[in-house]
Structures are given as structure tokens and as C-alpha cells.
Scaffold this motif. Structure first.
Motif, PDB file in Angstrom:
ATOM      1  N   GLU A 106       0.792  -1.329   0.116  1.00 37.40           N
ATOM      2  CA  GLU A 106       0.063   0.047   0.128  1.00 37.40           C
ATOM      3  C   GLU A 106       0.914   1.248   0.113  1.00 37.40           C
ATOM      4  O   GLU A 106       0.496   2.068  -0.701  1.00 37.40           O
ATOM      5  CB  GLU A 106      -0.937  -0.034   1.307  1.00 37.40           C
ATOM      6  CG  GLU A 106      -1.865   0.965   1.299  1.00 37.40           C
ATOM      7  CD  GLU A 106      -2.375   1.707   2.941  1.00 37.40           C
ATOM      8  OE1 GLU A 106      -3.128   2.232   2.943  1.00 37.40           O
ATOM      9  OE2 GLU A 106      -1.681   0.712   3.551  1.00 37.40           O
ATOM     10  N   LYS A 107       1.997   1.319   0.767  1.00 39.33           N
ATOM     11  CA  LYS A 107       2.894   2.386   0.886  1.00 39.33           C
ATOM     12  C   LYS A 107       3.351   2.675  -0.435  1.00 39.33           C
ATOM     13  O   LYS A 107       3.635   3.986  -0.846  1.00 39.33           O
ATOM     14  CB  LYS A 107       3.992   2.095   1.980  1.00 39.33           C
ATOM     15  CG  LYS A 107       4.622   3.418   2.413  1.00 39.33           C
ATOM     16  CD  LYS A 107       5.885   2.910   3.318  1.00 39.33           C
ATOM     17  CE  LYS A 107       4.995   2.778   4.720  1.00 39.33           C
ATOM     18  NZ  LYS A 107       6.111   2.841   5.915  1.00 39.33           N
ATOM     19  N   GLY A 108       3.937   1.541  -1.282  1.00 42.34           N
ATOM     20  CA  GLY A 108       4.399   2.024  -2.457  1.00 42.34           C
ATOM     21  C   GLY A 108       3.244   2.397  -3.523  1.00 42.34           C
ATOM     22  O   GLY A 108       3.522   3.262  -4.410  1.00 42.34           O
ATOM     23  N   ALA A 109       2.096   1.882  -3.469  1.00 43.22           N
ATOM     24  CA  ALA A 109       1.060   2.137  -4.367  1.00 43.22           C
ATOM     25  C   ALA A 109       0.768   3.796  -4.091  1.00 43.22           C
ATOM     26  O   ALA A 109       0.407   4.498  -4.712  1.00 43.22           O
ATOM     27  CB  ALA A 109      -0.127   1.503  -4.181  1.00 43.22           C
TER      28      ALA A 109
ATOM     29  N   GLN B 253      -6.341   9.074  -7.497  1.00 42.09           N
ATOM     30  CA  GLN B 253      -6.951   8.775  -6.164  1.00 42.09           C
ATOM     31  C   GLN B 253      -6.868   7.164  -5.972  1.00 42.09           C
ATOM     32  O   GLN B 253      -7.346   6.411  -7.133  1.00 42.09           O
ATOM     33  CB  GLN B 253      -8.382   9.291  -6.386  1.00 42.09           C
ATOM     34  CG  GLN B 253      -9.135   8.688  -5.046  1.00 42.09           C
ATOM     35  CD  GLN B 253     -10.622   9.057  -5.034  1.00 42.09           C
ATOM     36  OE1 GLN B 253     -10.973   9.675  -6.219  1.00 42.09           O
ATOM     37  NE2 GLN B 253     -11.378   8.753  -4.020  1.00 42.09           N
ATOM     38  N   LEU B 254      -6.209   6.734  -4.942  1.00 43.54           N
ATOM     39  CA  LEU B 254      -6.031   5.553  -4.835  1.00 43.54           C
ATOM     40  C   LEU B 254      -6.930   4.926  -3.538  1.00 43.54           C
ATOM     41  O   LEU B 254      -6.590   5.623  -2.406  1.00 43.54           O
ATOM     42  CB  LEU B 254      -4.474   5.018  -4.402  1.00 43.54           C
ATOM     43  CG  LEU B 254      -4.054   3.431  -4.028  1.00 43.54           C
ATOM     44  CD1 LEU B 254      -4.135   2.683  -5.378  1.00 43.54           C
ATOM     45  CD2 LEU B 254      -2.916   3.618  -3.292  1.00 43.54           C
ATOM     46  N   GLU B 255      -7.626   3.913  -3.507  1.00 38.79           N
ATOM     47  CA  GLU B 255      -8.339   3.296  -2.452  1.00 38.79           C
ATOM     48  C   GLU B 255      -7.626   2.028  -2.004  1.00 38.79           C
ATOM     49  O   GLU B 255      -7.364   1.218  -3.015  1.00 38.79           O
ATOM     50  CB  GLU B 255      -9.818   3.292  -2.656  1.00 38.79           C
ATOM     51  CG  GLU B 255     -10.648   4.399  -2.567  1.00 38.79           C
ATOM     52  CD  GLU B 255     -12.076   4.123  -2.865  1.00 38.79           C
ATOM     53  OE1 GLU B 255     -12.633   3.501  -1.683  1.00 38.79           O
ATOM     54  OE2 GLU B 255     -12.683   4.485  -3.990  1.00 38.79           O
ATOM     55  N   TYR B 256      -7.607   1.650  -0.913  1.00 37.92           N
ATOM     56  CA  TYR B 256      -7.041   0.569  -0.306  1.00 37.92           C
ATOM     57  C   TYR B 256      -8.025  -0.431   0.232  1.00 37.92           C
ATOM     58  O   TYR B 256      -8.774   0.320   1.413  1.00 37.92           O
ATOM     59  CB  TYR B 256      -5.559   0.772   0.445  1.00 37.92           C
ATOM     60  CG  TYR B 256      -5.162  -0.378   1.623  1.00 37.92           C
ATOM     61  CD1 TYR B 256      -4.373  -1.220   0.365  1.00 37.92           C
ATOM     62  CD2 TYR B 256      -5.300  -0.640   2.644  1.00 37.92           C
ATOM     63  CE1 TYR B 256      -3.878  -2.369   1.184  1.00 37.92           C
ATOM     64  CE2 TYR B 256      -4.678  -1.749   3.222  1.00 37.92           C
ATOM     65  CZ  TYR B 256      -3.917  -2.564   2.596  1.00 37.92           C
ATOM     66  OH  TYR B 256      -3.126  -3.729   3.113  1.00 37.92           O
TER      67      TYR B 256
ATOM     68  N   GLN C 162       8.053  -2.051  -4.054  1.00 35.37           N
ATOM     69  CA  GLN C 162       8.359  -2.044  -5.648  1.00 35.37           C
ATOM     70  C   GLN C 162       6.927  -2.542  -6.473  1.00 35.37           C
ATOM     71  O   GLN C 162       6.535  -2.025  -7.268  1.00 35.37           O
ATOM     72  CB  GLN C 162       9.487  -2.734  -5.991  1.00 35.37           C
ATOM     73  CG  GLN C 162       9.884  -2.784  -7.514  1.00 35.37           C
ATOM     74  CD  GLN C 162      11.106  -3.790  -7.666  1.00 35.37           C
ATOM     75  OE1 GLN C 162      10.662  -5.038  -8.012  1.00 35.37           O
ATOM     76  NE2 GLN C 162      12.283  -3.087  -7.750  1.00 35.37           N
ATOM     77  N   ILE C 163       6.287  -3.798  -5.958  1.00 37.25           N
ATOM     78  CA  ILE C 163       5.068  -4.039  -6.478  1.00 37.25           C
ATOM     79  C   ILE C 163       3.790  -3.009  -6.335  1.00 37.25           C
ATOM     80  O   ILE C 163       3.439  -2.814  -7.363  1.00 37.25           O
ATOM     81  CB  ILE C 163       4.619  -5.288  -5.678  1.00 37.25           C
ATOM     82  CG1 ILE C 163       5.650  -6.639  -5.657  1.00 37.25           C
ATOM     83  CG2 ILE C 163       3.206  -5.855  -5.989  1.00 37.25           C
ATOM     84  CD1 ILE C 163       5.610  -7.823  -4.837  1.00 37.25           C
ATOM     85  N   GLY C 164       3.678  -2.394  -5.151  1.00 38.68           N
ATOM     86  CA  GLY C 164       2.846  -1.347  -5.064  1.00 38.68           C
ATOM     87  C   GLY C 164       2.939  -0.267  -6.093  1.00 38.68           C
ATOM     88  O   GLY C 164       1.905   0.132  -6.935  1.00 38.68           O
TER      89      GLY C 164
END
Length: 333
Positions: free
Chosen positions: A65-68, A78-81, A287-289
Motif C-alpha cells: 500500500e505504501k508503494g502504491a 486517487q487510490l483506495e486501499y 516496488q510491487i505497489g
């Protein structure tokens, strides 16, 4: 003027004054307090993307999530987790369906199970919403791309590490996060393939922790009770190795039992420094996010992306840890 008329006139004036007071108060509230909120709601984002995870408060997924979020902030997205509080595949499926129904611009999620996720992803993509799988792939679906660990290779690396680090008979127990999840199956299979030619290595048991600390500890304890010959463990999820180590320390067998875990949570690194965990498989959740959000933006904008992007995977031992360095890894871009 009659007394009745005077009273009516007085009441009318009082009503007018009270109404004016409320009007002035309302205008004050709007001007001095509500406008900033309106400005916030009018804040513009280029796209609306949802990252749906198997478990919200899982420490590994918090790093994803932090990476995303870092990528979202950089590119004005706008990103929702979202996802279930505790691992539950049905709840995760519902979250993806709700996200699709709200017509977001893109969905990033794990492809945990071919049986449930392949038709689900296909339905979402058919609605015109691009889907990227992260960490866990559903390669038979119509997902647009996958970014994350090569899970078979990561299990294979763990098996090779155990071969290199041990001598004599190794009676191995595997505790895996899930029997049904694609990435866990691949990690177990990779490990099994790596050690199968070694006559001195025997896999005694494979148990499921259900991505739960409590279950992982219960299974480790059960294995040591039922199979006292076990002298090595492989934990295939971030929490498995930590809980195996706690149980092994309880039995005071940290010098007798080899443990290889997964990921580099602070607890894992601390247990490596203590010598209880001998090695761990390093993924790159940040890196993935970050990469998943960047790939999604490219897809939405009609750019070509690679259908499979494997992030870095390696084995880490105590000799690889920097001296006097905080026990935090995997959070860089």
C-alpha cells in the motif's frame, strides 16, 4: 390597536429577528467553515484506482500500500486501499465486485484462486475496467498484466538455500499461508522441486496457517509434538516464519532447527539477527505497489505494458544484514 393585534405584531417581529439571526449564523458557517471542505471535494484526480488485498492489516500488504500511495501521489491518482480485515476469499471477491460496480478506472488485486478469480476478473474486464494482478497471478484470466514475485522461483530459491545451509538428514516441515492460493501453491511446489533430488532431505508435513499468526503457531507446535524428528521448517508467508521461530524458541531448539521464512518484516530481521531464523526470501512489496499503479496508469492511457513483470527475489542471511542498520527493508522504490 387591540391588545390581540399588538401581541400578534410583537410575535411577528420576534419571529423575524430570530429568522435573521439563524440566517446570519448559517452564512457565517458556510463562509468560515464549510468552504474548505467543498474545496477538498473539488480536488481533481486524474484517475480512481482501487487496490484490493486479501487482508487489510497484514504488515506485508501495508508496505505494498505504501508503494502504491507513493506512485498515486506522484501521478495525481486517487487510490483506495480495500479488502477484508482478515483473510477471506469471499469477502475479497465481494470487494472487487463492489469496486467494479462503482465504475472505478482500474483495479489492482491478487489472483488468489483460478476457480473464483478467473471468471470474476473476466467479468470486470468485460465491463471495460482494466485489472492488474499483483503478488499473485491468475494467468488464465483476462487480466491485463501481472507484477510481483515469481512465486515458483522464490520457493525454489528457498529449497536451494536449505540445501546449501544444512548438512546430514533434514526432516522438513512446511507451513504455508493457504492451500488454495496460487502463490502459496507455487512456493511449496518450487521448494519441493528444489529438494526432491536430495536423498538426505525429507518433507515430513505440509500444514496451513490461513494467514494467521495464531494458526501458524498452533501448526508449528503441533508439528513438533507429532514429529519430534523435524529439524527444519519453511514458512511460505510473511507471518509463518515469525511464528515458527517463536515456537522453536519456546522449546529452546533454535540451535537445533533450521528455519527459512519469507519477507523482511522487522520481526523477521530481528529473529535473523538473533540466529533463530537462518534465512528468508526477500520480496519487494514497495516496488510491487508502486509499479502496479504506474502500470495501471499506462494501461488507462492506452500505452503498452509488459504482461508479466517479475520483481526482485533473493535470499537474505545474517551476513547480508548491514551492521547497525534499522530492521526495515523492502520499502524503497
Amino acid at each position: 390597536m387591540s391588545k390581540l393585534s399588538i401581541m400578534a405584531y410583537t410575535v411577528g417581529i420576534l419571529f423575524f429577528l430570530v429568522s435573521c439571526s439563524f440566517s446570519i449564523f448559517y452564512v457565517y458557517k458556510v463562509v468560515s467553515h464549510e468552504l474548505p471542505k467543498e474545496e477538498k471535494t473539488l480536488e481533481k484526480f486524474n484517475y480512481h484506482i482501487v487496490l484490493v488485498t486479501e487482508e487489510l492489516d497484514n504488515e506485508y500488504w501495508r508496505i505494498v500500500e505504501k508503494g502504491a500511495k507513493a506512485a498515486a501521489e506522484k501521478y495525481g491518482v486517487q487510490l483506495e486501499y480495500a479488502g477484508p480485515k482478515q483473510a477471506n476469499i469471499d469477502d475479497q471477491v465481494k470487494t472487487i465486485e463492489m469496486s467494479a460496480a462503482s465504475k472505478v478506472d482500474g483495479i489492482i488485486t491478487q489472483g488468489l484462486s483460478d476457480e473464483q478469480f478467473t471468471p470474476l476478473i473476466n467479468r470486470v474486464v468485460a465491463k471495460g475496467i482494466p485489472v492488474i494482478t499483483a503478488d499473485t497471478d491468475t494467468s488464465n484470466s483476462k487480466r491485463m498484466a501481472y507484477i510481483g514475485t515469481d512465486n515458483y522461483y522464490s520457493g525454489f530459491l528457498a529449497g536451494k538455500a536449505l540445501i546449501a545451509d544444512t548438512m546430514g538428514n533434514a526432516n522438513v516441515a512446511i507451513i504455508t499461508g493457504s492451500f488454495y492460493a496460487n502463490h502459496m501453491q507455487q512456493r511449496v511446489k518450487g521448494f519441493q522441486d528444489a529438494v526432491k533430488a536430495q536423498k538426505r532431505i525429507h518433507i515430513i508435513a505440509v500444514e496451513e496457517s490461513e494467514i494467521s499468526r495464531v494458526k501458524a503457531a498452533e501448526k508449528a507446535n503441533q508439528i513438533l509434538q507429532e514429529h519430534p524428528e523435524v529439524n527444519a521448517f519453511f514458512g511460505t508467508s510473511a507471518l509463518d516464519g515469525i511464528e515458527i521461530a517463536q515456537v522453536v524458541e519456546k522449546y529452546k531448539k533454535q540451535d537445533q532447527i533450521y528455519i527459512i521464512g519469507f519477507d523482511t518484516l522487522p520481526e523477521t530481521l530481528s529473529l535473523i539477527r538473533k540466529g533463530t531464523i537462518k534465512a528468508t526470501v526477500v520480496q519487494e512489496p514497495f516496488q510491487i505497489g508502486y509499479g502496479a499503479v504506474k502500470m495501471m496508469i499506462d494501461l488507462i492511457e492506452g500505452k503498452k505494458v509488459s504482461p508479466i513483470v517479475h520483481t526482485d527475489t533473493r535470499i537474505l542471511r545474517i551476513r547480508d544484514l548491514p551492521v547497525n542498520h534499522p530492521d526495515r527493508m523492502g520499502e524503497h522504490e
